[in-house]
Design an enzyme around this catalytic site. Sequence first.
Site, PDB file in Angstrom:
ATOM      1  N   LYS A  91      38.723  42.084  37.535  1.00 18.67           N
ATOM      2  CA  LYS A  91      37.198  42.165  37.376  1.00 18.67           C
ATOM      3  C   LYS A  91      36.914  41.881  35.760  1.00 18.67           C
ATOM      4  O   LYS A  91      36.032  41.315  35.329  1.00 18.67           O
ATOM      5  CB  LYS A  91      36.622  43.392  37.848  1.00 18.67           C
ATOM      6  CG  LYS A  91      36.003  43.445  39.287  1.00 18.67           C
ATOM      7  CD  LYS A  91      35.371  44.626  39.624  1.00 18.67           C
ATOM      8  CE  LYS A  91      34.803  44.419  41.099  1.00 18.67           C
ATOM      9  NZ  LYS A  91      36.142  44.738  41.950  1.00 18.67           N
ATOM     10  N   GLU A 113      25.632  47.263  37.930  1.00 21.69           N
ATOM     11  CA  GLU A 113      25.584  47.992  38.882  1.00 21.69           C
ATOM     12  C   GLU A 113      27.031  48.060  39.498  1.00 21.69           C
ATOM     13  O   GLU A 113      27.732  47.387  39.146  1.00 21.69           O
ATOM     14  CB  GLU A 113      24.497  47.603  39.925  1.00 21.69           C
ATOM     15  CG  GLU A 113      25.253  46.650  41.026  1.00 21.69           C
ATOM     16  CD  GLU A 113      25.844  45.419  40.276  1.00 21.69           C
ATOM     17  OE1 GLU A 113      25.131  44.711  39.495  1.00 21.69           O
ATOM     18  OE2 GLU A 113      27.004  44.910  40.960  1.00 21.69           O
ATOM     19  N   SER A 379      44.825  41.452  43.806  1.00 18.29           N
ATOM     20  CA  SER A 379      43.405  41.444  42.895  1.00 18.29           C
ATOM     21  C   SER A 379      43.258  42.946  42.046  1.00 18.29           C
ATOM     22  O   SER A 379      42.909  42.915  41.115  1.00 18.29           O
ATOM     23  CB  SER A 379      42.293  41.455  43.645  1.00 18.29           C
ATOM     24  OG  SER A 379      42.383  42.487  44.761  1.00 18.29           O
TER      25      SER A 379
HETATM   26  C1  LIG Z   1      35.967  44.559  43.422  1.00 18.41           C
HETATM   27  C2  LIG Z   1      37.275  44.507  43.959  1.00 18.41           C
HETATM   28  C3  LIG Z   1      37.553  43.669  44.874  1.00 18.41           C
HETATM   29  C4  LIG Z   1      36.409  42.853  45.783  1.00 18.41           C
HETATM   30  O1  LIG Z   1      35.602  42.001  44.855  1.00 18.41           O
HETATM   31  P1  LIG Z   1      35.443  40.640  44.964  1.00 18.41           P
HETATM   32  O2  LIG Z   1      34.596  40.073  44.266  1.00 18.41           O
HETATM   33  O3  LIG Z   1      35.646  40.095  46.339  1.00 18.41           O
HETATM   34  O4  LIG Z   1      36.933  39.998  44.423  1.00 18.41           O
HETATM   35  C5  LIG Z   1      38.681  43.221  45.137  1.00 18.41           C
HETATM   36  N1  LIG Z   1      39.955  43.653  44.810  1.00 18.41           N
HETATM   37  C6  LIG Z   1      39.833  44.576  43.700  1.00 18.41           C
HETATM   38  C7  LIG Z   1      40.949  45.283  43.313  1.00 18.41           C
HETATM   39  C8  LIG Z   1      38.583  45.113  43.223  1.00 18.41           C
HETATM   40  O5  LIG Z   1      38.463  45.997  42.269  1.00 18.41           O
END
Ligand SMILES: *Cc1c(COP(=O)(O)O)cnc(C)c1O
Length: 398
Positions: A91, A113, A379
């Site tokens: 993020k 948010e 992610s």
């Molecule tokens: C917020 C988050 C997501 C989901 O958000 P996307 O916009 O779909 O990427 C996925 N993985 C992690 C580690 C997150 O913090």
Amino acid sequence: MSSSYFADSDGYYGEFGGAFVPEMLHANIEELQSRYLEIISDRNFQAELNSLLRDYAGRPTPLYFAPRLSEKKSAKIYIKREDLLHTGAHKVNNTLGQILLAQRLGKKRIIAETGAGQHGVATATVCAMMGIECIVYMGAMDVERQAPNVARMKMMGAQVVPVHSGSKTLKDATNEALRDWINNPDSTHYIIGSVVGPHPFPDMISRFHAITSEEIRRQLTEHEGRELPNTVIACVGGGSNAIGAFYHFIDEAAVKLIGVEAAGCGVDSGQTAATMTLGTPGVLHGSMSLLLQNDDGQIQEAHSVSAGLDYPGVGPQHAHLHKTKRAHYVSITDQQALDAAFELARLEGIIPALESAHAFAYLLEYSAEPDEVIVVNCSGRGDKDMAAYLKHLEKEKA
Ligand SMILES: *Cc1c(COP(=O)(O)O)cnc(C)c1O
């Protein structure tokens, strides 16, 4: 990128996207629409963003060849390590880009948010780093459920505002953030946390995350002598990490793109976040996309064990990639994701975020061709999910 898979000048991806906002926000949205491309392609902007991505966030993230997972799948599995970024997830790619944009727009105040608190933390982080005021709206229920992330935001000087209306969760926090923006249009920039919202947010945010696939192409060339994997797998909540991992492969028809959403307790259980599988077209938070809604257009509560995938909508580009069949969307249950997190931890010594565990769970059930080169986007890291993992471990033992 100008193929039919990307936004047109009105922010449409086929029938999805656009900008559906109240009259009071037209000026803000039009300012962004008319200036974002010029600002983010400016050479000084790019230089500043790239140096922050490198020295502050920790890019490039490694592309790791996972030997034991590869052996298990009889394929070549690479893990893109977005979990190693500052704050523990992808993020920050977006919040760094948007804080520099807000500065160029002369904004003195940032609002955001957050549901799980990950986007709130990534926003509070860049605001502290730049010395800009930060207000994060969060459903009162989430404030309680996500105490560690609330503490992180406060420690970095952000003001966390609990929202007591509606179901006291993410969509109520989003409504409150929009209300704030309407009241403070000149001073304030609203940092949206995924590839959702009115145009230009989905396109702009996808450009900030596109660095993930840009790096994958370069790194795969070093590992394999070729830029293109056969397959890319990423989890999908709003869809930002997945768009980042897909971006530079979308126009490469040979690369298979797979988005993994959360089935929760099961697609037919009524407790699910499988937007692609069950969603129908509708407008939520400023754009037309696929949504979980009933026949009267009432938004349904999403459910997933992973707070980051627990969203009743999805970014409009994903809806379009799904409709055109350029990308494939599958779903994974809470139980499968929990199991996969343990499998990855024990095979590779990597504890993924529960969101990312959905991508690994799909990899585990995917039937790979021999020598297929597969990139899984990790992610985020799993520290924030240790309570859920501990509970799962206790159950396993029982
Ligand atoms: C917020 C988050 C997501 C989901 O958000 P996307 O916009 O779909 O990427 C996925 N993985 C992690 C580690 C997150 O913090």
